[in-house]
Scaffold this motif. Sequence first.
Motif, PDB file in Angstrom:
ATOM      1  N   HIS A  50      10.162  10.342   6.278  1.00  0.00           N
ATOM      2  CA  HIS A  50      10.029  10.426   6.942  1.00  0.00           C
ATOM      3  C   HIS A  50       9.418   9.622   8.082  1.00  0.00           C
ATOM      4  N   VAL A  51       9.438   8.936   8.359  1.00  0.00           N
ATOM      5  CA  VAL A  51       8.528   7.262   9.078  1.00  0.00           C
ATOM      6  C   VAL A  51       7.221   7.654   9.622  1.00  0.00           C
ATOM      7  N   ALA A  52       7.720   8.727  11.063  1.00  0.00           N
ATOM      8  CA  ALA A  52       6.763   9.107  12.553  1.00  0.00           C
ATOM      9  C   ALA A  52       5.614   9.684  11.961  1.00  0.00           C
ATOM     10  N   ASP A  53       4.052   9.142  12.458  1.00  0.00           N
ATOM     11  CA  ASP A  53       2.886  10.507  12.601  1.00  0.00           C
ATOM     12  C   ASP A  53       2.935  11.562  11.844  1.00  0.00           C
ATOM     13  N   ALA A  54       3.457  12.210  13.743  1.00  0.00           N
ATOM     14  CA  ALA A  54       3.815  13.783  13.436  1.00  0.00           C
ATOM     15  C   ALA A  54       4.715  14.188  12.505  1.00  0.00           C
ATOM     16  N   PRO A  55       4.616  15.604  11.931  1.00  0.00           N
ATOM     17  CA  PRO A  55       5.269  15.864  10.747  1.00  0.00           C
ATOM     18  C   PRO A  55       6.724  16.420  10.858  1.00  0.00           C
ATOM     19  N   LEU A  56       7.897  16.374  10.419  1.00  0.00           N
ATOM     20  CA  LEU A  56       8.514  16.834  10.887  1.00  0.00           C
ATOM     21  C   LEU A  56       9.023  18.526  10.380  1.00  0.00           C
ATOM     22  N   GLY A 101       8.449  22.604   3.525  1.00  0.00           N
ATOM     23  CA  GLY A 101       7.831  23.055   4.366  1.00  0.00           C
ATOM     24  C   GLY A 101       7.863  21.789   5.325  1.00  0.00           C
ATOM     25  N   ARG A 102       7.385  21.419   5.339  1.00  0.00           N
ATOM     26  CA  ARG A 102       7.372  19.943   6.240  1.00  0.00           C
ATOM     27  C   ARG A 102       7.002  18.940   5.405  1.00  0.00           C
ATOM     28  N   LEU A 103       8.205  17.456   6.440  1.00  0.00           N
ATOM     29  CA  LEU A 103       7.723  16.341   5.435  1.00  0.00           C
ATOM     30  C   LEU A 103       6.423  15.853   6.430  1.00  0.00           C
ATOM     31  N   VAL A 104       5.714  14.754   6.178  1.00  0.00           N
ATOM     32  CA  VAL A 104       4.193  13.992   7.066  1.00  0.00           C
ATOM     33  C   VAL A 104       5.145  12.282   6.744  1.00  0.00           C
ATOM     34  N   ALA A 105       4.241  11.708   7.069  1.00  0.00           N
ATOM     35  CA  ALA A 105       4.549   9.749   6.959  1.00  0.00           C
ATOM     36  C   ALA A 105       4.323   9.563   5.542  1.00  0.00           C
ATOM     37  N   ASN A 106       5.415   9.287   5.202  1.00  0.00           N
ATOM     38  CA  ASN A 106       6.015   7.590   3.894  1.00  0.00           C
ATOM     39  C   ASN A 106       6.698   9.401   2.949  1.00  0.00           C
ATOM     40  N   ASP A 107       6.510  10.625   2.781  1.00  0.00           N
ATOM     41  CA  ASP A 107       7.612  11.589   2.375  1.00  0.00           C
ATOM     42  C   ASP A 107       8.737  11.098   2.183  1.00  0.00           C
ATOM     43  N   HIS A 141       0.789  -1.465  -0.346  1.00  0.00           N
ATOM     44  CA  HIS A 141      -0.380  -0.009  -0.145  1.00  0.00           C
ATOM     45  C   HIS A 141       0.833   1.208  -0.401  1.00  0.00           C
ATOM     46  N   VAL A 142       0.357   2.609  -0.531  1.00  0.00           N
ATOM     47  CA  VAL A 142       1.144   3.577  -1.238  1.00  0.00           C
ATOM     48  C   VAL A 142       1.130   4.228   0.446  1.00  0.00           C
ATOM     49  N   GLN A 143       1.001   4.025   1.461  1.00  0.00           N
ATOM     50  CA  GLN A 143       0.828   4.675   3.303  1.00  0.00           C
ATOM     51  C   GLN A 143       1.741   4.130   4.259  1.00  0.00           C
ATOM     52  N   TYR A 144       2.155   2.771   3.470  1.00  0.00           N
ATOM     53  CA  TYR A 144       3.404   1.716   3.904  1.00  0.00           C
ATOM     54  C   TYR A 144       4.364   2.168   3.112  1.00  0.00           C
ATOM     55  N   THR A 145       4.471   2.725   2.832  1.00  0.00           N
ATOM     56  CA  THR A 145       5.988   3.210   1.764  1.00  0.00           C
ATOM     57  C   THR A 145       7.421   3.830   2.636  1.00  0.00           C
ATOM     58  N   SER A 205      12.828  20.808  -0.267  1.00  0.00           N
ATOM     59  CA  SER A 205      12.271  20.004  -1.050  1.00  0.00           C
ATOM     60  C   SER A 205      11.668  18.369  -0.863  1.00  0.00           C
ATOM     61  N   ARG A 206      10.747  18.042  -1.167  1.00  0.00           N
ATOM     62  CA  ARG A 206      10.066  16.911  -1.435  1.00  0.00           C
ATOM     63  C   ARG A 206      10.197  16.180  -2.846  1.00  0.00           C
ATOM     64  N   LEU A 207      10.209  14.970  -2.991  1.00  0.00           N
ATOM     65  CA  LEU A 207      10.018  13.843  -4.249  1.00  0.00           C
ATOM     66  C   LEU A 207       8.498  13.006  -4.327  1.00  0.00           C
TER      67      LEU A 207
END
Length: 447
Positions: free
Chosen positions: A343-349, A387-393, A114-118, A373-375
């Motif tokens: 980024h692997v945590a639920d809280a953003p970086l 500005g931030r990275l969220v889980a799986n970014d 699943h995409v959300q488990y990248t 940047s975010r890929l």
Amino acid sequence: MSVPSGTTGSTGSTGATSRTGATVDTLAFATAGSVDDGKSTLVGRLLHDSKSVLTDQLEAVERVSASRGADAPDLALLTDGLRAEREQGITIDVAYRYFATARRRFILADTPGHVQYTRNMVTGASTAELTVILVDARNGVVEQTRRHTAIAALLRVPHVVVAVNKMDLVGYEESVFAEIAGEFTAYATGLGVPEVTAIPISALAGDNVVEPSAHMDWYGGPTVLEHLETVPVGQDPATRAARLPVQYVIRPRTAEHPDYRGYAGRIVAGTFRVGDEVTVLPSGRTTRISGIDLLGEPVDAAWPTQSVTVLLQDDVDVSRGDLIVPSAAAPALTQDVTATVCHVADAPLTVGQRVLLKHGTRTVKAIVKDIPSRLTLDDLSQHPHPGRLVANDIGQVRLRTAEPLPLDAYADSRRTGSFILIDPGDGTTLTAGMVGDFAAGATACGR
């Protein structure tokens, strides 16, 4: 001088010894692919057909399969062990399995599709020397296939296998396999993957998994297991500059060994020899290796994956978290880190966030100075300054550390070029980092 009795630090070796006396090495590999491409079935088939399943395990699978009305055991259940996974029929966590054949031992990570488990796929592939990416022969290369291939390239996995699965559902047609293999190989090569092997299989029927298929006489290559048993492993780290993160300082203070002082850890790259001139980082003190103890016995040399105790010629101040390296190949110290991260945590970086950075056995304070940047894994384009990275970014970050660190580029060393970011408040792992930019080939491929 050997390690005094009762001390620790000299455990582990590069391989096990078989009953015939031959050394058996170990391959760590991961599986990936879209949901329902058959990853867990492939892993179950590997375990079952290689006689790596205990009788009680197989009986349990047979009972669960029968309760679902299946005519035959569902081999995917050998890896989908979590109740939630069994109920949904999907893999949502990384399932690790260990098995062996007469030729090699294996550490297998079955990762979710699943995409959300990248982030789980990143975890499973981070230590792998080979990744098997499954493609459903009916669907061909899809979006998630490209994501997983990009991650394998990002993590510098040296060997990638594309297993074109469910060939039985397309009549075992060679043309179907050839088209998918060609498209995948072109994409992976564009990302900078050094080696791609394509194998047509049916995990459900067992074609070309452990035994050669009787339905695809047009294919003359190896089965999946044959390739896993013969692909070269463990060669790359030994050719790198030597690196030993210090885990323990051994001071037994016994009457038998009143002056013993050893520095124990696991060699992550290169070869150390008695007499080598080495530098201890970050202090920069230089000395020579006066002895190396392995499993309580003195040796002249040691290499990657061996846990050893190193003795130094001079009385140098060394502590846990230091890095012992050859003086002629010492990495530069830096407090400014540019890295690619997942980024692997639920809280953003977020920019300005204070974190702990753990590199090898050393942990220091750090601050996130910028997220340039975010890929976007769909097309490998760069989204500037999110500005931030969220889980799986996956993205680029710039960090400033409180203390200088001896960092290698991830392209040069997957061990000393990687780190994790930790929440200083509760110890949660936030981010997995790789020193340096994303592969240039991947950026070019994202046009």
